[in-house]
Every structure is written in structure tokens, then in C-alpha cells.
Design a protein around this motif. Structure first.
Motif, PDB file in Angstrom:
ATOM      1  N   VAL A 161       0.840  -1.203   0.000  1.00 40.46           N
ATOM      2  CA  VAL A 161       0.000   0.000   0.000  1.00 40.46           C
ATOM      3  C   VAL A 161       0.874   1.252   0.000  1.00 40.46           C
ATOM      4  N   ARG A 162       0.632   2.113  -0.974  1.00 43.00           N
ATOM      5  CA  ARG A 162       1.234   3.449  -0.967  1.00 43.00           C
ATOM      6  C   ARG A 162       0.143   4.477  -1.220  1.00 43.00           C
ATOM      7  N   VAL A 163       0.096   5.474  -0.383  1.00 41.34           N
ATOM      8  CA  VAL A 163      -0.976   6.472  -0.440  1.00 41.34           C
ATOM      9  C   VAL A 163      -0.502   7.687  -1.226  1.00 41.34           C
ATOM     10  N   GLY A 164      -1.407   8.306  -1.978  1.00 42.39           N
ATOM     11  CA  GLY A 164      -1.110   9.560  -2.671  1.00 42.39           C
ATOM     12  C   GLY A 164      -2.127  10.626  -2.300  1.00 42.39           C
ATOM     13  N   VAL A 165      -1.821  11.879  -2.673  1.00 43.22           N
ATOM     14  CA  VAL A 165      -2.711  13.010  -2.408  1.00 43.22           C
ATOM     15  C   VAL A 165      -3.277  13.476  -3.743  1.00 43.22           C
ATOM     16  N   ALA A 166      -4.628  13.675  -3.815  1.00 44.16           N
ATOM     17  CA  ALA A 166      -5.227  13.804  -5.144  1.00 44.16           C
ATOM     18  C   ALA A 166      -6.509  14.639  -5.196  1.00 44.16           C
ATOM     19  N   PRO A 167      -6.405  15.974  -5.016  1.00 48.12           N
ATOM     20  CA  PRO A 167      -7.594  16.804  -5.253  1.00 48.12           C
ATOM     21  C   PRO A 167      -8.202  16.420  -6.601  1.00 48.12           C
ATOM     22  N   CYS A 168      -9.545  16.422  -6.695  1.00 47.78           N
ATOM     23  CA  CYS A 168     -10.191  15.770  -7.844  1.00 47.78           C
ATOM     24  C   CYS A 168      -9.796  16.355  -9.188  1.00 47.78           C
ATOM     25  N   SER A 169      -9.881  17.671  -9.303  1.00 50.82           N
ATOM     26  CA  SER A 169      -9.594  18.318 -10.597  1.00 50.82           C
ATOM     27  C   SER A 169      -9.575  19.814 -10.378  1.00 50.82           C
ATOM     28  N   PRO A 170      -8.972  20.556 -11.296  1.00 49.44           N
ATOM     29  CA  PRO A 170      -8.965  22.016 -11.133  1.00 49.44           C
ATOM     30  C   PRO A 170     -10.368  22.620 -11.090  1.00 49.44           C
ATOM     31  N   PHE A 171     -11.385  21.914 -11.616  1.00 50.23           N
ATOM     32  CA  PHE A 171     -12.726  22.506 -11.583  1.00 50.23           C
ATOM     33  C   PHE A 171     -13.545  22.101 -10.354  1.00 50.23           C
ATOM     34  N   SER A 172     -12.930  21.440  -9.376  1.00 49.14           N
ATOM     35  CA  SER A 172     -13.692  21.096  -8.173  1.00 49.14           C
ATOM     36  C   SER A 172     -12.960  21.407  -6.867  1.00 49.14           C
ATOM     37  N   VAL A 173     -11.758  21.995  -6.949  1.00 54.48           N
ATOM     38  CA  VAL A 173     -11.072  22.461  -5.720  1.00 54.48           C
ATOM     39  C   VAL A 173     -10.454  23.840  -5.994  1.00 54.48           C
ATOM     40  N   SER A 174     -10.052  24.523  -4.911  1.00 54.59           N
ATOM     41  CA  SER A 174      -9.490  25.864  -5.068  1.00 54.59           C
ATOM     42  C   SER A 174      -8.020  25.794  -5.448  1.00 54.59           C
ATOM     43  N   ARG A 175      -7.539  26.913  -5.953  1.00 51.45           N
ATOM     44  CA  ARG A 175      -6.119  27.080  -6.256  1.00 51.45           C
ATOM     45  C   ARG A 175      -5.277  26.836  -4.982  1.00 51.45           C
ATOM     46  N   GLU A 176      -5.788  27.318  -3.836  1.00 53.59           N
ATOM     47  CA  GLU A 176      -5.046  27.174  -2.572  1.00 53.59           C
ATOM     48  C   GLU A 176      -4.918  25.697  -2.186  1.00 53.59           C
ATOM     49  N   LEU A 177      -6.008  24.936  -2.394  1.00 54.15           N
ATOM     50  CA  LEU A 177      -5.928  23.517  -2.021  1.00 54.15           C
ATOM     51  C   LEU A 177      -4.950  22.773  -2.942  1.00 54.15           C
ATOM     52  N   MET A 178      -4.945  23.100  -4.215  1.00 58.17           N
ATOM     53  CA  MET A 178      -3.979  22.477  -5.134  1.00 58.17           C
ATOM     54  C   MET A 178      -2.550  22.739  -4.623  1.00 58.17           C
ATOM     55  N   ARG A 179      -2.284  23.992  -4.275  1.00 60.59           N
ATOM     56  CA  ARG A 179      -0.934  24.375  -3.821  1.00 60.59           C
ATOM     57  C   ARG A 179      -0.591  23.680  -2.497  1.00 60.59           C
ATOM     58  N   ASP A 180      -1.526  23.730  -1.539  1.00 58.38           N
ATOM     59  CA  ASP A 180      -1.259  23.140  -0.222  1.00 58.38           C
ATOM     60  C   ASP A 180      -1.111  21.617  -0.301  1.00 58.38           C
ATOM     61  N   ALA A 181      -1.870  20.996  -1.195  1.00 56.86           N
ATOM     62  CA  ALA A 181      -1.770  19.540  -1.359  1.00 56.86           C
ATOM     63  C   ALA A 181      -0.368  19.170  -1.850  1.00 56.86           C
ATOM     64  N   ALA A 182       0.168  19.987  -2.777  1.00 57.17           N
ATOM     65  CA  ALA A 182       1.511  19.707  -3.307  1.00 57.17           C
ATOM     66  C   ALA A 182       2.559  19.866  -2.203  1.00 57.17           C
ATOM     67  N   ILE A 183       2.391  20.890  -1.385  1.00 59.20           N
ATOM     68  CA  ILE A 183       3.347  21.107  -0.285  1.00 59.20           C
ATOM     69  C   ILE A 183       3.285  19.932   0.702  1.00 59.20           C
ATOM     70  N   LEU A 184       2.054  19.530   1.033  1.00 58.17           N
ATOM     71  CA  LEU A 184       1.883  18.419   1.977  1.00 58.17           C
ATOM     72  C   LEU A 184       2.486  17.118   1.427  1.00 58.17           C
ATOM     73  N   ALA A 185       2.200  16.823   0.153  1.00 62.56           N
ATOM     74  CA  ALA A 185       2.692  15.568  -0.434  1.00 62.56           C
ATOM     75  C   ALA A 185       4.226  15.536  -0.401  1.00 62.56           C
ATOM     76  N   ARG A 186       4.846  16.656  -0.696  1.00 64.43           N
ATOM     77  CA  ARG A 186       6.321  16.684  -0.728  1.00 64.43           C
ATOM     78  C   ARG A 186       6.881  16.573   0.680  1.00 64.43           C
ATOM     79  N   ASP A 187       6.179  17.180   1.630  1.00 67.10           N
ATOM     80  CA  ASP A 187       6.613  17.084   3.030  1.00 67.10           C
ATOM     81  C   ASP A 187       6.564  15.630   3.503  1.00 67.10           C
ATOM     82  N   LYS A 188       5.552  14.896   3.030  1.00 67.88           N
ATOM     83  CA  LYS A 188       5.357  13.510   3.465  1.00 67.88           C
ATOM     84  C   LYS A 188       6.061  12.501   2.553  1.00 67.88           C
ATOM     85  N   GLY A 189       6.580  12.961   1.406  1.00 68.24           N
ATOM     86  CA  GLY A 189       7.247  12.035   0.483  1.00 68.24           C
ATOM     87  C   GLY A 189       6.277  11.099  -0.221  1.00 68.24           C
TER      88      GLY A 189
END
Ligand SMILES: [Zn+2]
Length: 447
Positions: free
Chosen positions: A197-225
């Protein structure tokens, strides 16, 4: 269940190694979940023996995009002939009625279907969590079926009242989304070689989440590897939405928010232009190509030949069972091959190249060098195809499986454990599961 297996005298072993080696009349020894040896006249020792006359062995196929929860909403009448946005609007209210048990049953059915089609590793993109459903429900399902699993914690946060596509009842608070991403990564993600099992972070699409969530999700994923996944440039509507809402094309939007890199893969990318292909190639950003879904929703033909020529990472995905409406990964590989030929001519993609995308390509997109090829030391994830049947009769090249060959496996091994035996799932009662699935689907249809 034997801990070790010896596959004896396979007609052909397609290794998918760097040289594209294919071995005739070869044996494969699996021990402790790993491929221990490939050769001729290998000693079985205490290993169970599987006689492989008339069998072509390939690495287990890798599915890089799915929404397993959709297995309960195939061929819904209102969505049968709609484009992407209209199709989503038909299905959202039905999905809002799901229970945690529906999520588990739907995932098990989808994974069992994949296993029968040669898939040993699947990702999943779950982006709605109605009525207490959690990513945990699908992880439990994958453990029961016995497939290697890359669940991604999806999300939607912009509902209709804020200009998004989904109904407000299906969207979540962005702080809660990030908190739950942290919870599931800490609870389930395994970075070790051979991880199930390997988990990923995956906001659905640019048309269903905010710009901020896209950015924060990327920061979180990199922090967690962990890896990042979303839908991108799926069709013309999607590109128009990006231009109108963000003032740029999808590739630019992705780049601006940290969504390029070798730890990112995007589903579809049907409408990437030449500049975006160059950007993704340069950054080693991956793509999950889903040809049947693209046909089904009339989205177009993804420029896969151009992507490969540019050096992009490309894997295959069946996409959700509501937009396919099947989940057969070897069929998907055949469709990938055919669709490039429609677009670019008969030499645009060979059967072996398409199978390479379905194995090595998918492994690369998911960031795994321990699967996707049959070489000593790699995990023992193997698909065994019986080429003695009617589908292959008369074939001059049984290894050209996607031209003439079976669409279901005879046997399937994951981490050296048998998941399919003689064409049947041996880890669960498939008839009972199909009954459960029918009763869940009937309840959802009743409203
Ligand atoms: Zn999708």
C-alpha cells in the motif's frame, strides 16, 4: 498456499526488461514474494509447481487511474450518452447516497475484475466521502482481494454555490481534507520496497477544488514524500474552463501550483498541446492514459505517440467503471494501441509497446522500480496468459497478445501469492460479491 512457486516451461516469458528480452520454454522461480531466478531446468526444491505449457508470462499489469467506487454505477441511463460535465452532474446525486459498505463492495468488485484481466497493482482515486465513507474502506477491499494498491486521497471543495461543478453536499472543508490526507498517509503509506500500500494526495480536478488547495496539497505531499495525482486537460470543455477561470491553459496552472515533477501523475491529458508535452517531458511528470474512457465520453485521442517521442512517462488506466464501463486492463492496452493507429497510422504503436505501457510504463508513473518487469530481485507479480485457446488459435506470434490473445488470465500472482487460479479469483467468493453488488446498485437506483 505455497510460499514459493516454480513456473515450469512457459512458452514465452516477456520480461519487459531494458533490452525487451523474451525467453522461450523458460522457468521462473518465485521465493518470499520476489522473483528468485529465470532460466531452464530450475530446481523446484520445496516450491509448488505450475506447469506452463501454452502459457505466455508477462509482468502483472499496472493500472494508473481508477475510481473503484463507480463500479456500482455502470451504464446509468442518464449518463450513457453525455459529455464529461453532463455525465458528472447525472451521477453526483447518486454517489451522494453511498455508504461505507457500498465503497468496500464496489472496490472489491472493481479490483476482482482488474485481477482477472492481468492487473496486479492498481491505483485508485477516491474523491467523495459521503455518509462516513473513508479511504480505509477501499484499502480494506484491496487487502481482501490481494492486489498491490496505490489509493489516493481525493477531494472536492468548490460546490455549485461557489461556481464549481459538484453539489454542495459532496464537497468538504479544505482544512479537514488536508487533515485526513495526513491521517491516511500516517496510517497506511509504506515507502519500503515491495510495499502493498502506498498512499497519494489527489484533489479531484482544477474545476472542483481551489487554487489554494492544489498548492497546499503539493506542499503536503512533498513534506510527506508521497505522490500527487489529479485529472488534467481531459477534454475541450476542461481546457475552456481553465482559460476562463484561471486565465491559462491546464499545463501552466499545474506548473504554477507545484503540480509538475517526477512525483506527479495526471489522468487523461487528452488536450495537452506541444508546449505542455515539452513541459511534462522536461519535468518527468507522468500521465495515466485512459483510452476507453476517452472514447466513451467522446473526449478525444490523447497524443500518446507524441508524448512517448518527447520522453514523457505514460502508463495506462481503465478510469472509473462509470465511464468505461468495464475495468479490463488488457483490453485497455489493446485500445491504447488501436487509438494511436486511428490517429497516426498502423505503425503508430505496436502490440509490444502498448504492453510495455501497461507494465513498465505504469510502474514508472507510480514511482516503482520493484515491479513492472520480470527480472531477478523484482517482486513476484506475474500474469499468466493461456495461448492454447481459441482466441490465440492461428497466431504466428503468441507474444503479440494484444493482437490475438485471451482477455483474461489463467493465473495471477501478486507478491508471490496466487490471486487467480485457473481463471477464477481464489481469494474471495466472486458470486457472493456480485450478489452484494447487485443489491447495493438496486438500493442506490431506488434513491
Ligand atoms: Zn478519472
Amino acid at each position: 498456499m505455497a510460499a514459493s512457486w516454480l513456473l515450469k516451461s512457459a512458452q514465452c516469458v516477456m520480461t519487459m526488461d531494458d533490452a525487451g528480452s523474451e525467453h522461450v520454454s523458460a522457468d521462473i522461480l518465485m521465493r518470499d514474494g520476489v522473483i528468485a531466478a529465470i532460466g531452464h531446468d530450475l530446481e523446484a526444491g520445496d516450491a509448488g509447481i505450475v506447469h506452463c505449457d501454452g502459457i505466455v508470462v508477462t509482468p502483472g499489469l499496472v493500472n494508473t487511474h481508477h475510481h473503484l467506487y463507480q463500479t456500482l454505477t455502470r451504464a446509468v441511463p442518464g449518463g450513457q450518452d453525455a459529455l464529461l460535465f453532463g455525465w458528472l452532474k447525472t451521477l453526483y446525486p447518486i454517489w451522494a447516497r453511498y455508504t461505507p459498505d457500498d465503497m468496500r463492495v464496489s472496490a472489491m468488485a472493481g479490483l476482482a475484475e482488474l485481477a482477472l484481466s492481468g492487473c496486479t497493482t492498481s491505483s485508485d482515486h477516491l474523491y467523495l466521502f459521503p455518509n462516513g465513507a473513508r479511504l480505509d474502506d477501499t484499502i480494506e477491499a484491496a487487502a481482501e482481494v490481494g492486489l498491490r494498491f496505490h489509493p489516493t486521497r481525493g477531494a472536492m471543495s468548490i460546490g455549485e454555490s461557489k461556481g464549481g461543478l459538484p453539489p454542495d453536499s459532496l464537497v468538504e472543508n479544505e482544512h479537514a481534507i488536508l487533515e485526513d490526507c495526513i491521517r491516511v498517509i500516517d496510517a497506511f503509506h509504506d515507502p519500503a520496497p515491495g510495499a502493498m500500500v502506498r498512499v497519494g494526495v489527489a484533489p479531484c480536478s482544477p474545476f472542483s477544488v481551489s487554487r489554494e488547495l492544489m498548492r497546499d496539497a503539493a506542499i503536503l505531499a512533498r513534506d510527506k514524500g508521497v505522490r500527487l495525482h489529479t485529472h488534467l486537460a481531459e477534454n475541450d470543455e476542461d481546457v475552456r474552463y481553465s482559460l476562463a477561470t484561471f486565465g491559462c491553459r491546464p499545463g501552466q496552472y499545474a506548473e504554477d501550483l507545484g503540480w509538475t515533477g517526477d512525483d506527479v501523475w495526471h489522468a487523461h491529458c487528452v488536450r495537452l498541446d506541444a508546449e505542455e508535452i515539452a513541459l511534462f517531458a522536461r519535468t518527468q511528470t507522468g500521465v495515466a492514459h485512459c483510452p476507453c474512457s476517452n472514447c466513451r465520453l467522446g473526449s478525444g485521442i490523447a497524443p500518446v505517440r507524441a508524448m512517448l517521442d518527447a520522453g514523457m512517462r505514460v502508463g495506462l488506466g481503465v478510469d472509473g467503471s462509470a465511464s468505461n464501463d468495464g475495468g479490463n486492463l488488457v483490453e485497455e492496452a489493446r485500445m491504447a494501441m488501436l487509438l494511436q493507429r486511428v490517429d497516426r497510422g498502423a505503425d503508430a504503436m505496436s502490440a509490444r509497446t502498448a504492453l510495455h505501457l501497461a507494465t513498465r510504463g505504469g510502474a514508472q508513473v507510480l514511482g516503482r522500480d520493484d515491479i513492472g518487469q520480470i527480472t531477478p530481485g523484482r517482486r513476484a507479480d506475474l500474469a499468466l496468459w493461456d495461448v492454447s485457446g481459441i482466441e490465440s488459435a492461428g497466431s504466428w506470434d503468441p507474444a503479440a497478445l494484444l493482437l490475438a490473445g485471451p482477455r483474461k488470465v489463467r493465473h495471477l500472482f501478486v507478491e508471490g501469492r496466487q490471486v487467480v487460479r485457473d481463471g477464477q479469483i481464489c481469494t474471495l467468493d466472486l458470486a457472493a460479491l456480485a450478489r452484494q453488488q447487485r443489491s447495493s446498485a438496486a438500493r442506490l437506483a431506488a434513491g
